[in-house]
Design a protein around this motif. Structure first.
Motif, short mmCIF file in Angstrom:
data_model
loop_
_atom_site.label_atom_id
_atom_site.label_comp_id
_atom_site.label_asym_id
_atom_site.label_seq_id
_atom_site.Cartn_x
_atom_site.Cartn_y
_atom_site.Cartn_z
N HIS A 117 -0.21 -9.42 9.92
CA HIS A 117 0.72 -9.12 10.92
C HIS A 117 1.78 -10.29 10.74
O HIS A 117 1.67 -11.09 11.34
CB HIS A 117 0.12 -9.06 12.24
CG HIS A 117 -1.07 -7.98 12.29
ND1 HIS A 117 -0.79 -6.75 12.42
CD2 HIS A 117 -2.21 -8.44 12.35
CE1 HIS A 117 -1.92 -6.04 12.55
NE2 HIS A 117 -2.71 -6.90 12.53
N HIS A 118 2.96 -9.78 10.11
CA HIS A 118 4.23 -10.63 9.94
C HIS A 118 5.37 -9.71 9.63
O HIS A 118 5.16 -8.79 9.09
CB HIS A 118 3.83 -11.68 8.72
CG HIS A 118 4.70 -12.84 8.75
ND1 HIS A 118 6.02 -12.52 8.00
CD2 HIS A 118 4.47 -14.22 8.97
CE1 HIS A 118 6.59 -13.91 8.06
NE2 HIS A 118 5.83 -14.69 8.60
N PRO A 119 6.22 -10.22 10.33
CA PRO A 119 7.70 -9.44 10.35
C PRO A 119 8.29 -9.35 8.84
O PRO A 119 8.70 -8.36 8.68
CB PRO A 119 8.60 -10.39 11.21
CG PRO A 119 8.10 -11.74 11.38
CD PRO A 119 6.59 -11.65 11.22
N ARG A 120 7.80 -10.34 7.93
CA ARG A 120 8.25 -10.13 6.63
C ARG A 120 7.46 -9.26 5.89
O ARG A 120 7.80 -9.00 4.50
CB ARG A 120 8.48 -11.65 5.79
CG ARG A 120 9.68 -12.34 6.27
CD ARG A 120 9.84 -13.44 5.82
NE ARG A 120 10.06 -13.01 4.25
CZ ARG A 120 9.73 -14.21 3.36
NH1 ARG A 120 9.39 -15.22 3.79
NH2 ARG A 120 9.94 -13.90 2.02
N ALA A 121 6.14 -8.94 6.13
CA ALA A 121 5.27 -8.15 5.37
C ALA A 121 5.42 -6.69 5.81
O ALA A 121 5.01 -6.35 6.75
CB ALA A 121 3.90 -8.44 5.75
N GLU A 122 5.85 -5.96 4.91
CA GLU A 122 6.16 -4.35 5.13
C GLU A 122 5.06 -3.58 4.30
O GLU A 122 4.89 -3.69 3.19
CB GLU A 122 7.61 -4.11 4.36
CG GLU A 122 7.88 -2.48 4.47
CD GLU A 122 8.98 -2.20 3.22
OE1 GLU A 122 9.02 -0.96 3.18
OE2 GLU A 122 9.66 -3.24 3.22
N PRO A 123 3.86 -2.98 5.03
CA PRO A 123 2.95 -2.26 4.62
C PRO A 123 3.33 -1.46 3.73
O PRO A 123 4.53 -0.36 4.04
CB PRO A 123 2.35 -1.60 5.81
CG PRO A 123 2.83 -2.24 7.00
CD PRO A 123 4.28 -2.77 6.73
N LEU A 124 2.85 -1.05 2.41
CA LEU A 124 3.05 -0.11 1.35
C LEU A 124 2.29 0.98 1.42
O LEU A 124 2.50 1.81 1.25
CB LEU A 124 3.23 -0.66 0.04
CG LEU A 124 4.67 -1.52 -0.20
CD1 LEU A 124 4.49 -1.91 -1.54
CD2 LEU A 124 5.90 -0.62 -0.15
N ARG A 125 1.08 0.54 1.40
CA ARG A 125 -0.17 1.57 1.23
C ARG A 125 -1.44 0.65 1.70
O ARG A 125 -1.82 -0.35 1.42
CB ARG A 125 -0.23 2.37 -0.17
CG ARG A 125 -0.98 1.38 -1.06
CD ARG A 125 -1.31 2.10 -2.43
NE ARG A 125 -0.33 2.60 -2.87
CZ ARG A 125 0.08 3.02 -4.28
NH1 ARG A 125 -1.03 3.12 -5.00
NH2 ARG A 125 1.10 3.60 -4.45
N LYS A 126 -2.45 1.59 2.36
CA LYS A 126 -3.54 1.48 2.44
C LYS A 126 -4.58 1.44 1.18
O LYS A 126 -4.35 2.32 0.38
CB LYS A 126 -4.25 2.47 3.61
CG LYS A 126 -5.81 2.35 3.74
CD LYS A 126 -5.94 1.29 4.81
CE LYS A 126 -7.48 1.20 5.41
NZ LYS A 126 -8.09 0.13 4.89
N LEU A 127 -5.38 0.39 1.15
CA LEU A 127 -6.12 0.26 -0.14
C LEU A 127 -7.61 0.36 0.41
O LEU A 127 -7.92 0.51 1.45
CB LEU A 127 -6.00 -1.14 -0.83
CG LEU A 127 -4.47 -1.63 -1.11
CD1 LEU A 127 -4.54 -3.01 -1.54
CD2 LEU A 127 -3.94 -0.58 -2.29
N PRO A 128 -8.56 0.86 -0.67
CA PRO A 128 -9.90 0.88 -0.32
C PRO A 128 -10.54 -0.02 0.63
O PRO A 128 -11.17 0.10 1.71
CB PRO A 128 -10.56 0.95 -1.55
CG PRO A 128 -9.58 1.43 -2.52
CD PRO A 128 -8.39 0.89 -1.97
N ASP A 129 -10.14 -1.47 0.65
CA ASP A 129 -10.82 -2.45 1.32
C ASP A 129 -9.54 -3.45 1.71
O ASP A 129 -9.76 -4.60 1.63
CB ASP A 129 -11.98 -2.99 0.55
CG ASP A 129 -13.30 -2.27 0.51
OD1 ASP A 129 -13.74 -1.86 1.69
OD2 ASP A 129 -13.89 -1.98 -0.34
N GLY A 130 -8.49 -2.93 2.13
CA GLY A 130 -7.47 -3.80 2.58
C GLY A 130 -6.07 -3.00 2.33
O GLY A 130 -5.96 -1.90 2.67
#
Length: 139
Positions: free
Chosen positions: A119-132
């Motif tokens: 949870h950081h403003p510079r971290a843009e989620p790209l995709r859900k991974l199997p364990d992360g």
């Protein structure tokens, strides 16, 4: 006298190593194989298999040679460091650095969070991974 002492020390060391390996082999048989300490990370354990699945799912979205910040929960202590080293081993075409590295904010292009979220403003989620999760790091 010195030869007997050396032979005794060598025999004790070999017997101790044998007992450790027997304990690890038997632990999978009697359901003690879910050892999550840093020493439990070996080939084909649940931890390394889950990490390999996660990294394999992230690989198509990351160009080779990219700098990846890696993050994992540190419970119990030492597991985050061990998971980061395994990630670096399993992704030889990338520069995998720990999130806690001071240069991460400057050089990281992507981030992988194993068994957690960032949870950081510079971290843009790209995709859900199997364990992360896989993130793009904004400049």
């Amino acid at each position: 006298m010195l030869k007997r002492l050396a032979l005794g020390v060598l025999t004790t060391w070999a017997a101790g190593g044998f007992l450790v390996e027997v304990n690890r082999a038997v632990s999978s048989w009697d359901n003690r194989s879910e050892f999550f300490g840093a020493g439990g990370w070996r080939f084909h354990t649940p931890q390394t298999d889950a990490l390999a699945r996660t990294l394999n799912a992230a690989r198509p979205a990351i160009p080779p040679g990219a700098v990846i910040a890696f993050m994992a929960p540190d419970d119990p202590p030492g597991v985050e460091f061990t998971a980061w080293r395994w990630a670096a081993y399993l992704m030889p075409d990338y520069d995998v650095i720990p999130v806690k590295d001071p240069a991460t904010g400057v050089i990281a292009q992507y981030a992988i969070a194993f068994r957690m979220e960032i949870h950081h403003p510079r971290a843009e989620p790209l995709r859900k991974l199997p364990d992360g999760w896989l993130y793009r790091v904004k400049p």
